[in-house]
Design a protein around this motif. Structure first.
Motif, PDB file in Angstrom:
ATOM      1  N   ILE A   1      -4.537  33.212  76.143  1.00 16.96           N
ATOM      2  CA  ILE A   1      -4.618  34.208  76.248  1.00 16.96           C
ATOM      3  C   ILE A   1      -4.038  34.172  74.488  1.00 16.96           C
ATOM      4  O   ILE A   1      -3.826  33.184  73.857  1.00 16.96           O
ATOM      5  CB  ILE A   1      -3.080  34.593  76.917  1.00 16.96           C
ATOM      6  CG1 ILE A   1      -3.025  36.115  76.564  1.00 16.96           C
ATOM      7  CG2 ILE A   1      -2.398  33.575  76.789  1.00 16.96           C
ATOM      8  CD1 ILE A   1      -2.391  36.609  78.018  1.00 16.96           C
ATOM      9  N   THR A   2      -4.331  36.013  74.629  1.00 14.23           N
ATOM     10  CA  THR A   2      -3.865  35.878  72.851  1.00 14.23           C
ATOM     11  C   THR A   2      -2.360  35.263  72.494  1.00 14.23           C
ATOM     12  O   THR A   2      -2.007  35.706  73.654  1.00 14.23           O
ATOM     13  CB  THR A   2      -4.544  37.263  72.162  1.00 14.23           C
ATOM     14  OG1 THR A   2      -4.201  38.216  72.238  1.00 14.23           O
ATOM     15  CG2 THR A   2      -6.335  37.007  72.079  1.00 14.23           C
ATOM     16  N   VAL A   3      -2.271  35.271  71.027  1.00 15.15           N
ATOM     17  CA  VAL A   3      -0.558  35.467  71.120  1.00 15.15           C
ATOM     18  C   VAL A   3       0.124  37.593  71.323  1.00 15.15           C
ATOM     19  O   VAL A   3       0.571  37.304  71.581  1.00 15.15           O
ATOM     20  CB  VAL A   3       0.375  34.855  69.515  1.00 15.15           C
ATOM     21  CG1 VAL A   3       1.387  35.896  69.149  1.00 15.15           C
ATOM     22  CG2 VAL A   3      -0.554  34.061  69.545  1.00 15.15           C
ATOM     23  N   GLY A   4      -1.572  37.948  70.504  1.00 11.36           N
ATOM     24  CA  GLY A   4      -0.429  39.675  70.551  1.00 11.36           C
ATOM     25  C   GLY A   4      -0.644  39.935  72.183  1.00 11.36           C
ATOM     26  O   GLY A   4       0.535  40.412  72.407  1.00 11.36           O
ATOM     27  N   ASP A   5      -1.834  39.802  73.414  1.00 13.54           N
ATOM     28  CA  ASP A   5      -1.023  39.774  74.772  1.00 13.54           C
ATOM     29  C   ASP A   5      -0.309  39.121  75.279  1.00 13.54           C
ATOM     30  O   ASP A   5       0.576  39.646  76.043  1.00 13.54           O
ATOM     31  CB  ASP A   5      -2.672  39.374  75.671  1.00 13.54           C
ATOM     32  CG  ASP A   5      -4.013  40.207  74.979  1.00 13.54           C
ATOM     33  OD1 ASP A   5      -3.461  41.564  74.723  1.00 13.54           O
ATOM     34  OD2 ASP A   5      -5.330  39.900  75.224  1.00 13.54           O
ATOM     35  N   MET A   6       0.059  37.605  74.865  1.00 11.06           N
ATOM     36  CA  MET A   6       0.915  37.423  75.262  1.00 11.06           C
ATOM     37  C   MET A   6       2.179  38.091  75.350  1.00 11.06           C
ATOM     38  O   MET A   6       3.494  38.144  75.967  1.00 11.06           O
ATOM     39  CB  MET A   6       1.606  36.017  75.258  1.00 11.06           C
ATOM     40  CG  MET A   6       1.980  35.018  75.737  1.00 11.06           C
ATOM     41  SD  MET A   6       1.619  34.914  77.645  1.00 11.06           S
ATOM     42  CE  MET A   6       3.144  34.322  78.563  1.00 11.06           C
ATOM     43  N   VAL A   7       2.495  38.215  73.778  1.00 11.79           N
ATOM     44  CA  VAL A   7       4.036  39.052  73.363  1.00 11.79           C
ATOM     45  C   VAL A   7       3.846  40.769  74.484  1.00 11.79           C
ATOM     46  O   VAL A   7       4.962  40.397  74.702  1.00 11.79           O
ATOM     47  CB  VAL A   7       4.076  39.313  72.279  1.00 11.79           C
ATOM     48  CG1 VAL A   7       5.127  40.057  72.123  1.00 11.79           C
ATOM     49  CG2 VAL A   7       3.931  37.605  71.165  1.00 11.79           C
ATOM     50  N   LYS A   8       2.833  41.023  74.077  1.00 12.47           N
ATOM     51  CA  LYS A   8       2.514  41.857  75.388  1.00 12.47           C
ATOM     52  C   LYS A   8       3.984  42.482  76.949  1.00 12.47           C
ATOM     53  O   LYS A   8       4.455  42.973  77.605  1.00 12.47           O
ATOM     54  CB  LYS A   8       1.490  43.006  75.805  1.00 12.47           C
ATOM     55  CG  LYS A   8       1.430  43.992  74.893  1.00 12.47           C
ATOM     56  CD  LYS A   8       0.402  45.089  74.328  1.00 12.47           C
ATOM     57  CE  LYS A   8      -1.204  45.107  73.109  1.00 12.47           C
ATOM     58  NZ  LYS A   8      -2.051  44.971  73.570  1.00 12.47           N
ATOM     59  N   ARG A   9       2.912  41.217  77.300  1.00 12.63           N
ATOM     60  CA  ARG A   9       3.492  40.520  78.806  1.00 12.63           C
ATOM     61  C   ARG A   9       5.429  40.330  79.127  1.00 12.63           C
ATOM     62  O   ARG A   9       5.679  40.839  79.835  1.00 12.63           O
ATOM     63  CB  ARG A   9       2.385  39.477  79.283  1.00 12.63           C
ATOM     64  CG  ARG A   9       1.276  39.863  79.860  1.00 12.63           C
ATOM     65  CD  ARG A   9       0.492  38.557  80.569  1.00 12.63           C
ATOM     66  NE  ARG A   9      -0.421  38.642  80.719  1.00 12.63           N
ATOM     67  CZ  ARG A   9      -1.386  37.548  81.534  1.00 12.63           C
ATOM     68  NH1 ARG A   9      -1.231  36.469  81.950  1.00 12.63           N
ATOM     69  NH2 ARG A   9      -2.687  37.447  81.555  1.00 12.63           N
ATOM     70  N   LEU A  10       4.901  39.444  77.519  1.00 17.96           N
ATOM     71  CA  LEU A  10       6.893  38.949  77.340  1.00 17.96           C
ATOM     72  C   LEU A  10       8.070  40.055  77.808  1.00 17.96           C
ATOM     73  O   LEU A  10       8.664  40.439  78.277  1.00 17.96           O
ATOM     74  CB  LEU A  10       6.804  38.084  77.336  1.00 17.96           C
ATOM     75  CG  LEU A  10       6.310  36.216  77.121  1.00 17.96           C
ATOM     76  CD1 LEU A  10       6.913  35.673  75.767  1.00 17.96           C
ATOM     77  CD2 LEU A  10       7.031  35.648  77.769  1.00 17.96           C
ATOM     78  N   ARG A  11       7.279  41.160  76.790  1.00 14.61           N
ATOM     79  CA  ARG A  11       8.014  42.049  76.431  1.00 14.61           C
ATOM     80  C   ARG A  11       8.153  42.896  77.791  1.00 14.61           C
ATOM     81  O   ARG A  11       9.387  43.509  77.649  1.00 14.61           O
ATOM     82  CB  ARG A  11       7.401  42.961  75.409  1.00 14.61           C
ATOM     83  CG  ARG A  11       7.725  42.784  74.123  1.00 14.61           C
ATOM     84  CD  ARG A  11       7.864  43.324  72.499  1.00 14.61           C
ATOM     85  NE  ARG A  11       7.920  42.676  71.335  1.00 14.61           N
ATOM     86  CZ  ARG A  11       8.639  42.450  71.003  1.00 14.61           C
ATOM     87  NH1 ARG A  11       9.380  42.054  71.220  1.00 14.61           N
ATOM     88  NH2 ARG A  11       8.295  41.941  69.937  1.00 14.61           N
ATOM     89  N   GLN A  12       7.107  43.157  78.514  1.00 16.55           N
ATOM     90  CA  GLN A  12       7.371  44.010  79.862  1.00 16.55           C
ATOM     91  C   GLN A  12       7.928  43.482  80.851  1.00 16.55           C
ATOM     92  O   GLN A  12       8.896  44.422  81.519  1.00 16.55           O
ATOM     93  CB  GLN A  12       5.983  43.819  80.351  1.00 16.55           C
ATOM     94  CG  GLN A  12       5.129  45.396  79.675  1.00 16.55           C
ATOM     95  CD  GLN A  12       3.373  44.994  79.751  1.00 16.55           C
ATOM     96  OE1 GLN A  12       3.292  44.183  80.312  1.00 16.55           O
ATOM     97  NE2 GLN A  12       2.946  46.169  79.200  1.00 16.55           N
TER      98      GLN A  12
END
Length: 231
Positions: free
Chosen positions: A209-220
């Motif tokens: 997974i890209t860092v950007g996509d993982m950050v989105k998941r974590l923030r959600q």
């Protein structure tokens, strides 16, 4: 879950020409930490740096982009004003090229101080360092751990041992390098080693997974913006 993210810092042309296709052939994308001021330059260590068409192709092929300081300045001895100006300049550089979805920032040289964190925190960017280890449990989005593949760090051996540890329990492994080639710089990775690492990741039961996509998941899934439980 078990997650792995691949990153390229700065970034040398060889990373785009040799590294990106190796990931894309597996249906994966990387996160590219772009320092706009390095575009089109010749680096004494990395050789030719990226050009506009490299950025265009990576964007077209679905890769993720992160922010660096525009001139790759060291944040640890810069004023907060300079750090902010450098980040804004870099964001504008990316926006001018149609890259507007930036989820993370990597500290050049891994150097960080408190004023840098204070400046960058309001930008809602996850901040990535160069301290190796897995991100697990309560993940600090202000200092993500990441494993560099440089020669003085044992090449790919640390990343491979972290991958073994990741198989045992949930977490997020971030791997970064610079140039890719037959005889890379001390901060780069031989193409054969990178291929071996990608094969090991492919054989593991992990999600790339890209860092950007993982950050989105974590923030959600997070209760506070700076910290999030591992997905």
């Amino acid at each position: 879950g078990r997650f792995v993210s691949f990153c390229f810092d700065d970034f040398p042309k060889s990373a785009a020409e040799l590294g990106a296709p190796m990931l894309e052939s597996r249906g994966w994308h990387a996160t590219w930490y772009v320092a706009g001021g390095l575009m089109g330059t010749l680096d004494q260590h990395y050789g030719q740096m990226f050009v506009d068409t490299d950025l265009e192709r990576l964007m077209r092929n679905g890769h993720d982009f992160g922010c660096h300081t525009f001139d790759h300045i060291d944040c640890s001895d810069a004023t907060p004003q300079l750090i902010e100006a450098q980040c804004l300049k870099n964001m504008e550089f990316l926006a001018d090229r149609g890259i507007t979805s930036i989820g993370s920032f990597a500290y050049p040289f891994g150097s960080v101080n408190l004023s840098a964190k204070r400046v960058l925190a309001p930008a809602e960017l996850a901040l990535r360092g160069v301290k190796p280890g897995l991100n697990r449990g309560t993940i600090d989005l202000n200092m993500l751990k990441a494993c560099g593949l440089q020669a003085n760090n044992g090449g790919i051996s640390r990343a491979l041992s972290d991958l073994e540890a990741l198989k045992q329990s949930d977490g997020w492994q971030i791997i970064f390098t610079h140039d890719i080639g037959a005889s890379p710089s001390p901060w780069g990775t031989p193409q054969s080693d990178y291929s071996q690492l990608l094969e090991a990741v492919e054989e593991s039961d992990v999600e790339v997974i890209t860092v950007g996509d993982m950050v989105k998941r974590l923030r959600q899934s997070a209760s506070t913006p700076s910290q999030a439980a591992a997905a």
